[in-house]
Scaffold this motif. Structure first.
Motif: not given
Length: 208
Positions: A123-129, A131-136
């Motif tokens: 779950e946490v790595p998925r959430a980090i992913g 966030l990364n897409r949002i930031l990109r």
């Protein structure tokens, strides 16, 4: 928030690793150290009883002034030796009880911790992913605005791209979970008291 999630994963992973190591030490102590110790104490107790019986027998063989000796000290020593042996028998029984209890509790613990492991590993790595897409996409938005302040940015397409990738990650995670559940179901037949007939029966496919 991304850094907070990364720190959270590291802290939980370290705590789980430390807890697992402590539980392994406790299991080794209960499964190996204590049985070996009380088996040795039981053997010594039997030797003490035998020695005390022999001492009492020798004392009774030699009357004093044609009177049977009381042999009080030898009787007390024999009583203490028998009490010690009985104590060791109780301890051996308690060790067997705690072995069974610990195995059960560790099995329950692993089942409960599987949810936390899923949170940390999936779950946490998925959430980090996400966030990364949002930031990109935000960086792309700022780049478009910097190049042409009047240019518009398709925020709907951006949202679809972000959550389409998230949905794809969700499907992959579900596939991994189903495979893990299948492995756990087949492995449950190895548990003590498991039903071998149930373990050999095929697992019905999960409906999608």
């Amino acid at each position: 928030m991304k850094m907070a999630m990364v720190v959270f994963v590291e802290q939980v992973s370290d705590a789980l690793a430390e807890l697992s190591a402590e539980m392994r030490r406790m299991q080794d102590w209960v499964e190996h150290d204590r049985p070996r110790y009380w088996k040795l104490q039981m053997r010594r107790g039997m030797d003490l009883v035998h020695e005390a019986q022999q001492a009492l027998h020798r004392c009774l063989m030699f009357p004093i002034a044609n009177e049977r000796p009381s042999c009080t000290e030898e009787r007390i020593a024999l009583k203490k030796a028998k009490e010690r042996m009985a104590y060791c028998e109780i301890k051996e029984e308690r060790v067997r009880y705690w072995q069974k209890t610990l195995r059960h509790e560790m099995f329950e613990y692993e089942g409960r911790m599987s949810q936390l492991l899923r949170l940390v590993e999936v779950e946490v790595p998925r959430a980090i992913g996400v966030l990364n897409r949002i930031l990109r996409n935000l960086d792309e938005y700022h780049a478009v605005r910097a190049a042409n302040p009047r240019a518009s940015y398709d925020d709907v397409a951006m949202a679809k791209a972000i959550w389409a990738d998230a949905a794809e990650d969700e499907e992959k995670a579900i596939g991994v979970d189903q495979q893990s559940d299948g492995d756990a179901a087949s492995g449950s037949s190895l548990e003590p008291g498991g039903n071998s007939q149930q373990a050999s029966s095929p697992v019905p496919p999960t409906a999608t």
